[in-house]
Design an enzyme around this catalytic site. Sequence first.
Site, PDB file in Angstrom:
ATOM      1  N   LEU A  75       0.798  -1.218   0.000  1.00  0.00           N
ATOM      2  CA  LEU A  75       0.000   0.000   0.000  1.00  0.00           C
ATOM      3  C   LEU A  75       0.836   1.275   0.000  1.00  0.00           C
ATOM      4  CD1 LEU A  75      -2.828  -1.161   2.416  1.00  0.00           C
ATOM      5  CD2 LEU A  75      -2.752  -1.274  -0.085  1.00  0.00           C
ATOM      6  N   CYS A  76       2.139   1.153  -0.196  1.00  0.00           N
ATOM      7  CA  CYS A  76       3.010   2.329  -0.305  1.00  0.00           C
ATOM      8  C   CYS A  76       2.863   2.962  -1.676  1.00  0.00           C
ATOM      9  CB  CYS A  76       4.482   1.937  -0.098  1.00  0.00           C
ATOM     10  SG  CYS A  76       4.954   1.753   1.604  1.00  0.00           S
ATOM     11  N   HIS A  77       2.935   4.281  -1.694  1.00  0.00           N
ATOM     12  CA  HIS A  77       2.893   5.017  -2.960  1.00  0.00           C
ATOM     13  C   HIS A  77       4.265   4.982  -3.614  1.00  0.00           C
ATOM     14  CE1 HIS A  77      -0.513   6.717  -0.749  1.00  0.00           C
ATOM     15  NE2 HIS A  77      -1.029   7.003  -1.936  1.00  0.00           N
ATOM     16  N   MET A 113       8.633   4.622   5.294  1.00  0.00           N
ATOM     17  CA  MET A 113       8.771   3.242   4.828  1.00  0.00           C
ATOM     18  C   MET A 113      10.008   3.079   3.952  1.00  0.00           C
ATOM     19  SD  MET A 113       6.523   1.771   6.495  1.00  0.00           S
ATOM     20  CE  MET A 113       6.981   0.175   5.864  1.00  0.00           C
ATOM     21  N   GLU A 114      10.318   4.085   3.169  1.00  0.00           N
ATOM     22  CA  GLU A 114      11.511   4.025   2.326  1.00  0.00           C
ATOM     23  C   GLU A 114      12.772   4.007   3.179  1.00  0.00           C
ATOM     24  OE1 GLU A 114       8.138   4.970  -0.121  1.00  0.00           O
ATOM     25  OE2 GLU A 114       8.779   5.792   1.806  1.00  0.00           O
ATOM     26  N   ASP A 128      23.838 -11.388   4.560  1.00  0.00           N
ATOM     27  CA  ASP A 128      24.028 -12.306   3.445  1.00  0.00           C
ATOM     28  C   ASP A 128      25.509 -12.440   3.077  1.00  0.00           C
ATOM     29  OD1 ASP A 128      23.198 -13.988   1.214  1.00  0.00           O
ATOM     30  OD2 ASP A 128      23.695 -12.262  -0.051  1.00  0.00           O
TER      31      ASP A 128
END
Length: 165
Positions: A75-77, A113-114, A128
């Site tokens: 739901l992120c733009h 969020m970014e 990793d």
Amino acid sequence: MSQLTHLDSQGHAHMVDVSEKDITTRVARAEAFVEMLPTTLALITHGKHKKGDVLAVARIAGIQAAKKCSDLIPLCHPLMLSKVSVELTPELELNRVRIDTMCKLNGRTGVEMEALCAASTAALTLYDMCKAVDRGMTITGLRVMEKQGGKSGHWVADASVVGNA
């Protein structure tokens, strides 16, 4: 606490309409930590890791993740970021690498969020690249540290919360 904005009146998930919001400069900062054995941290800091410059690869991965956030979080733009920074700082006394990220844009929605995607992906990339020598590494303390812009203004996280030694 206010109503959850990503749910409609029936409880269905939807993407929030931000078209009526003001365009403002928005900035978010996030952090995460990767804790590891002292020998693993020494490999990284002395450039002795056989896979190369671990911190440089993690930095690039974090930047790429910020740019791809809307592909990962449903739901992120999609955003036109104007700046992304990812800093990885070895903290030798704590046997960890601190990851600090910052995302910025002029737009109608925030970039928290970014910034979180950048920090978490940088941490996952570090894991990793080093898992062959240290499977016991842990990723901790992922959180938003600060956000600026928009209607809610400026917010800074409590510095006494876990993650800040």
